[in-house]
Design a protein around this motif. Structure first.
Motif, PDB file in Angstrom:
ATOM      1  N   GLN A  31       0.820  -1.212   0.000  1.00  0.00           N
ATOM      2  CA  GLN A  31       0.000   0.000   0.000  1.00  0.00           C
ATOM      3  C   GLN A  31       0.855   1.263   0.000  1.00  0.00           C
ATOM      4  O   GLN A  31       0.419   2.316  -0.440  1.00  0.00           O
ATOM      5  N   ASN A  32       2.106   1.173   0.457  1.00  0.00           N
ATOM      6  CA  ASN A  32       3.005   2.330   0.464  1.00  0.00           C
ATOM      7  C   ASN A  32       3.399   2.770  -0.941  1.00  0.00           C
ATOM      8  O   ASN A  32       3.894   3.882  -1.123  1.00  0.00           O
ATOM      9  N   LEU A  33       3.178   1.918  -1.951  1.00  0.00           N
ATOM     10  CA  LEU A  33       3.449   2.312  -3.340  1.00  0.00           C
ATOM     11  C   LEU A  33       2.446   3.361  -3.814  1.00  0.00           C
ATOM     12  O   LEU A  33       2.699   4.095  -4.750  1.00  0.00           O
ATOM     13  N   LYS A  34       1.284   3.406  -3.176  1.00  0.00           N
ATOM     14  CA  LYS A  34       0.246   4.414  -3.447  1.00  0.00           C
ATOM     15  C   LYS A  34      -0.249   4.396  -4.893  1.00  0.00           C
ATOM     16  O   LYS A  34      -0.120   5.361  -5.638  1.00  0.00           O
ATOM     17  N   ALA A  35      -0.833   3.273  -5.294  1.00  0.00           N
ATOM     18  CA  ALA A  35      -1.463   3.190  -6.612  1.00  0.00           C
ATOM     19  C   ALA A  35      -2.600   4.206  -6.676  1.00  0.00           C
ATOM     20  O   ALA A  35      -3.347   4.384  -5.723  1.00  0.00           O
ATOM     21  N   LYS A  36      -2.719   4.894  -7.782  1.00  0.00           N
ATOM     22  CA  LYS A  36      -3.751   5.925  -7.952  1.00  0.00           C
ATOM     23  C   LYS A  36      -4.917   5.434  -8.810  1.00  0.00           C
ATOM     24  O   LYS A  36      -6.045   5.879  -8.655  1.00  0.00           O
ATOM     25  N   CYS A  37      -4.625   4.539  -9.774  1.00  0.00           N
ATOM     26  CA  CYS A  37      -5.649   4.043 -10.683  1.00  0.00           C
ATOM     27  C   CYS A  37      -5.122   2.786 -11.367  1.00  0.00           C
ATOM     28  O   CYS A  37      -3.923   2.510 -11.314  1.00  0.00           O
ATOM     29  N   CYS A  38      -6.013   2.030 -12.000  1.00  0.00           N
ATOM     30  CA  CYS A  38      -5.573   0.823 -12.697  1.00  0.00           C
ATOM     31  C   CYS A  38      -6.510   0.520 -13.860  1.00  0.00           C
ATOM     32  O   CYS A  38      -7.620   1.035 -13.925  1.00  0.00           O
ATOM     33  N   LYS A  43      -6.697  -7.749 -23.539  1.00  0.00           N
ATOM     34  CA  LYS A  43      -6.964  -9.188 -23.497  1.00  0.00           C
ATOM     35  C   LYS A  43      -7.252  -9.687 -22.084  1.00  0.00           C
ATOM     36  O   LYS A  43      -7.561 -10.858 -21.886  1.00  0.00           O
ATOM     37  N   GLY A  44      -7.126  -8.797 -21.088  1.00  0.00           N
ATOM     38  CA  GLY A  44      -7.431  -9.168 -19.717  1.00  0.00           C
ATOM     39  C   GLY A  44      -6.385 -10.034 -19.044  1.00  0.00           C
ATOM     40  O   GLY A  44      -6.680 -10.712 -18.069  1.00  0.00           O
ATOM     41  N   LYS A  45      -5.153  -9.993 -19.544  1.00  0.00           N
ATOM     42  CA  LYS A  45      -4.105 -10.844 -18.987  1.00  0.00           C
ATOM     43  C   LYS A  45      -3.130 -10.100 -18.089  1.00  0.00           C
ATOM     44  O   LYS A  45      -2.320 -10.717 -17.417  1.00  0.00           O
ATOM     45  N   GLN A  46      -3.179  -8.770 -18.092  1.00  0.00           N
ATOM     46  CA  GLN A  46      -2.324  -7.958 -17.233  1.00  0.00           C
ATOM     47  C   GLN A  46      -3.091  -6.735 -16.762  1.00  0.00           C
ATOM     48  O   GLN A  46      -4.111  -6.368 -17.342  1.00  0.00           O
ATOM     49  N   ILE A  47      -2.562  -6.123 -15.716  1.00  0.00           N
ATOM     50  CA  ILE A  47      -3.126  -4.894 -15.167  1.00  0.00           C
ATOM     51  C   ILE A  47      -2.024  -3.845 -15.215  1.00  0.00           C
ATOM     52  O   ILE A  47      -0.872  -4.143 -14.917  1.00  0.00           O
ATOM     53  N   VAL A  48      -2.377  -2.627 -15.586  1.00  0.00           N
ATOM     54  CA  VAL A  48      -1.422  -1.522 -15.481  1.00  0.00           C
ATOM     55  C   VAL A  48      -1.962  -0.578 -14.411  1.00  0.00           C
ATOM     56  O   VAL A  48      -3.160  -0.321 -14.341  1.00  0.00           O
ATOM     57  N   ALA A  49      -1.057  -0.130 -13.544  1.00  0.00           N
ATOM     58  CA  ALA A  49      -1.432   0.790 -12.470  1.00  0.00           C
ATOM     59  C   ALA A  49      -0.655   2.085 -12.630  1.00  0.00           C
ATOM     60  O   ALA A  49       0.501   2.074 -13.048  1.00  0.00           O
ATOM     61  N   GLY A  50      -1.304   3.202 -12.305  1.00  0.00           N
ATOM     62  CA  GLY A  50      -0.675   4.510 -12.342  1.00  0.00           C
ATOM     63  C   GLY A  50      -0.329   4.956 -10.933  1.00  0.00           C
ATOM     64  O   GLY A  50      -1.088   4.706  -9.994  1.00  0.00           O
ATOM     65  N   PHE A  51       0.818   5.610 -10.796  1.00  0.00           N
ATOM     66  CA  PHE A  51       1.320   6.063  -9.502  1.00  0.00           C
ATOM     67  C   PHE A  51       1.654   7.552  -9.592  1.00  0.00           C
ATOM     68  O   PHE A  51       1.624   8.143 -10.667  1.00  0.00           O
ATOM     69  N   GLY A  52       2.017   8.148  -8.466  1.00  0.00           N
ATOM     70  CA  GLY A  52       2.456   9.532  -8.451  1.00  0.00           C
ATOM     71  C   GLY A  52       3.656   9.727  -9.364  1.00  0.00           C
ATOM     72  O   GLY A  52       4.391   8.786  -9.662  1.00  0.00           O
ATOM     73  N   ASN A  53       3.828  10.931  -9.850  1.00  0.00           N
ATOM     74  CA  ASN A  53       4.914  11.299 -10.758  1.00  0.00           C
ATOM     75  C   ASN A  53       4.857  10.588 -12.107  1.00  0.00           C
ATOM     76  O   ASN A  53       5.855  10.501 -12.811  1.00  0.00           O
ATOM     77  N   GLY A  54       3.690  10.050 -12.466  1.00  0.00           N
ATOM     78  CA  GLY A  54       3.499   9.502 -13.805  1.00  0.00           C
ATOM     79  C   GLY A  54       4.027   8.118 -14.043  1.00  0.00           C
ATOM     80  O   GLY A  54       3.978   7.619 -15.164  1.00  0.00           O
TER      81      GLY A  54
END
Length: 98
Positions: A31-38, A43-54
């Motif tokens: 949780q300390n990574l602080k994901a902002k969105c995902c 194809k539904g095989k991976q997730i990308v998450a956005g964090f602070g500083n882009g």
């Protein structure tokens, strides 16, 4: 349809829940990574998450890091947050910053 649910919380958590015959399998990132969105890959095989500083990070459904993508230099000056992301194609993402 895949039996996996991904949740990005206001507190910065990223969690996946997979429905299995034996019950529910749960995974999360620190949780300390602080994901902002995902967003799921097309194809539904991976997730990308956005964090602070882009920064963007690609994960497997088990939330094992697959790739890290830093925000290109000079795009945004100063402090900002990644607030929305859309996975467009294999190598393309649309990202909204605040």
């Amino acid at each position: 349809m895949s039996p996996v649910l991904a949740i990005c919380t206001d507190s910065g958590g990223l969690h996946t829940y997979t429905l299995k015959d034996a019950g529910i399998e749960f995974h999360s990132i620190d949780q300390n990574l602080k994901a902002k969105c995902c967003c799921w890959s097309p194809k539904g095989k991976q997730i990308v998450a956005g964090f602070g500083n882009g920064k963007l990070m690609q994960f497997t459904p088990e939330l094992k890091a697959a790739k890290t993508i830093d925000c290109p230099t000079g795009v945004v000056q100063g402090s900002f947050d990644t607030i929305a992301i859309q996975w467009l194609s294999t190598f393309q993402f649309a990202v909204a910053f605040l």
